[in-house]
Design an enzyme around this catalytic site. Structure first.
Site, short mmCIF file in Angstrom:
data_model
loop_
_atom_site.label_atom_id
_atom_site.label_comp_id
_atom_site.label_asym_id
_atom_site.label_seq_id
_atom_site.Cartn_x
_atom_site.Cartn_y
_atom_site.Cartn_z
N HIS A 26 0.65 -1.29 -0.06
CA HIS A 26 -0.07 -0.20 -0.02
C HIS A 26 0.69 1.41 -0.06
CE1 HIS A 26 0.79 -0.49 4.37
NE2 HIS A 26 0.52 1.05 4.35
N1 UDP Z 1 -4.19 -6.26 8.49
C1 UDP Z 1 -5.46 -6.97 8.32
N2 UDP Z 1 -6.04 -7.19 7.37
C2 UDP Z 1 -5.58 -7.17 6.18
C3 UDP Z 1 -4.03 -6.63 5.91
C4 UDP Z 1 -3.49 -6.04 7.30
O1 UDP Z 1 -5.98 -6.78 9.50
O2 UDP Z 1 -5.91 -7.55 5.29
C5 UDP Z 1 -3.60 -5.79 9.71
C6 UDP Z 1 -2.21 -6.39 10.13
O3 UDP Z 1 -2.26 -7.71 10.71
C7 UDP Z 1 -1.61 -5.25 10.86
C8 UDP Z 1 -2.23 -4.05 10.14
O4 UDP Z 1 -3.33 -4.46 9.58
O5 UDP Z 1 -2.12 -5.40 12.23
C9 UDP Z 1 -1.22 -3.21 9.46
O6 UDP Z 1 -1.78 -2.34 8.70
P1 UDP Z 1 -1.22 -1.70 7.51
O7 UDP Z 1 -0.43 -2.51 6.71
O8 UDP Z 1 -2.50 -1.13 6.81
O9 UDP Z 1 -0.54 -0.28 8.00
P2 UDP Z 1 1.06 0.16 8.52
O10 UDP Z 1 1.48 -1.06 9.51
O11 UDP Z 1 1.84 -0.23 7.14
O12 UDP Z 1 0.98 1.28 8.95
#
Ligand code: UDP
Length: 362
Positions: A210
């Site tokens: 993303h």
């Molecule tokens: N996650 C989820 N479902 C999905 C993809 C990710 O529950 O289909 C969860 C994952 O386990 C983690 C969080 O979303 O806890 C990560 O979010 P994201 O990748 O959007 O944000 P980042 O961590 O990069 O800020």
């Protein structure tokens, strides 16, 4: 009564606030004079990206939803600031607690500090040093006006001290995202796709993408996905697609029998898949932490990370954003030589309790 306003806005905030809310609830049941008000800024709003997390992680319904969805970076920051200023004036707090690195984190910290309200930042101090990431700007701005830093790593502590923060403001407590992971691990549940594709332990890879660097340019996303397909033998590629990525993926029309682009999964279903995957290919920050703790090989499609401990101690490797670099790492994976990972200090399931203990004494 100590009043804490807790801010959440986007998906990765929800797993970070859940254990803090629960620890405050527990302190209250022990007659500690602390109360919280939960503010959802509405940055992520649908069932897939927000609603299901409240249900599964047992987060109480927010006291208010500011409904600040959509818009450019500046528009969203402005909308959140305007709405949160009204909210905080109507419901003053002793402390505003923000988590992570999303737009809501920065916008609400700014509003709070200008209303003379102390700010606590959970996951303060981490740095990618990559100013092309909106999250890095959010971290820098937030940390420059934070009073109390709750940190996940020694590196974060060092970064903060280097930037002039006094040691007395830094509380190395561990990682609330991992509190949630450990608590929920026994509840992980099989998604429908497990049955549909006849998945089994290690016969698939989970992908999430993303970051603007990977998903905003059609040819970058196409080359990356094609390179992943070309080097993953007969494994299924399960790809829960972030809404940002969905817009561009639709236009690419990539059709391959092993590539399964699906809606974002709920937390319990997503981590059920991660725990049993051959590997995770991602550009998420949180997923690298979870994969490390679950001891699942993690290939990160970024040139830097604000979470170096996932590499030095965890199972994560930085592959970079050049698709050509994937092949050699996937070879190591298929040879069975991926690093196994170690425990990471204080990622032990009790970070939120430590945070609430500190807040009580502030
Ligand atoms: N996650 C989820 N479902 C999905 C993809 C990710 O529950 O289909 C969860 C994952 O386990 C983690 C969080 O979303 O806890 C990560 O979010 P994201 O990748 O959007 O944000 P980042 O961590 O990069 O800020």
């Amino acid at each position: 009564m100590l009043k804490v306003t807790i801010v959440a806005g986007a998906r990765p905030n929800l797993m970070k606030i859940a254990p803090i809310v629960h620890s405050i609830q527990k302190a209250r049941s022990d007659n500690i004079k602390i109360d919280f008000r939960l503010v959802h800024t509405g940055q992520h709003y649908d069932q897939n990206m927000s609603g299901s997390f409240f249900e599964q992680l047992e987060i109480p319904k927010p006291h208010v939803n500011l409904e600040c969805k959509g818009g450019s970076q500046a528009e969203q920051t402005a909308k959140i600031m305007i709405q949160f200023e009204k909210e905080l004036i109507s419901n003053p707090a002793d402390l505003v607690l923000v988590v992570g690195d999303v737009t809501s984190t920065m916008a609400c910290a700014l509003v709070a500090q200008k209303l003379f309200t102390k700010v606590a930042h959970v996951e303060g101090g981490i740095r990618s040093n990559d100013w092309t990431m909106p999250e890095e700007i959010n971290r820098l701005v937030t940390d420059s006006i934070t009073n109390y830093f709750f940190t996940t790593s020694e590196t974060a502590n060092t970064n903060l001290k280097k930037s002039g923060v006094d040691g007395s403001q830094i509380f190395f407590v561990g990682n609330t995202m991992i509190d949630t992971l450990m608590k929920q691990r026994p509840n992980f549940k099989k998604p429908q796709i497990w049955k549909d594709l006849q998945l089994s332990n290690g016969n698939y890879i989970v992908m999430t993408l993303h970051r603007p660097n990977n998903v905003d340019e059609q040819c970058q996303l196409r080359d990356m996905i094609n390179e992943i397909i070309a080097n993953t033998r007969d494994l299924h590629l399960v790809f829960p697609v972030h809404p940002r990525t969905q817009k561009i993926l639709k236009r690419l029309n990539i059709d391959h029998p092993r590539l399964h682009a699906i809606e974002p999964l709920s937390y319990l279903e997503f981590n059920y898949l991660v725990e049993r995957a051959k590997a995770v290919i991602t550009d998420s920050g949180g997923v690298t932490e979870e994969a490390s703790v679950l001891r699942v090989p993690c290939l990160t499609l970024r040139n830097n990370t604000e979470r170096p401990e996932t590499i030095t101690l965890g199972t994560n490797e930085l592959i970079g954003t050049d698709p050509k670099r994937l092949k050699s790492y996937l070879k190591i994976l298929f040879n069975g030589n991926w690093k196994k990972g170690h425990d990471i200090p204080l990622w032990d399931g009790h970070a939120a309790d430590r945070i609430v203990e500190c807040i009580k004494n502030i």
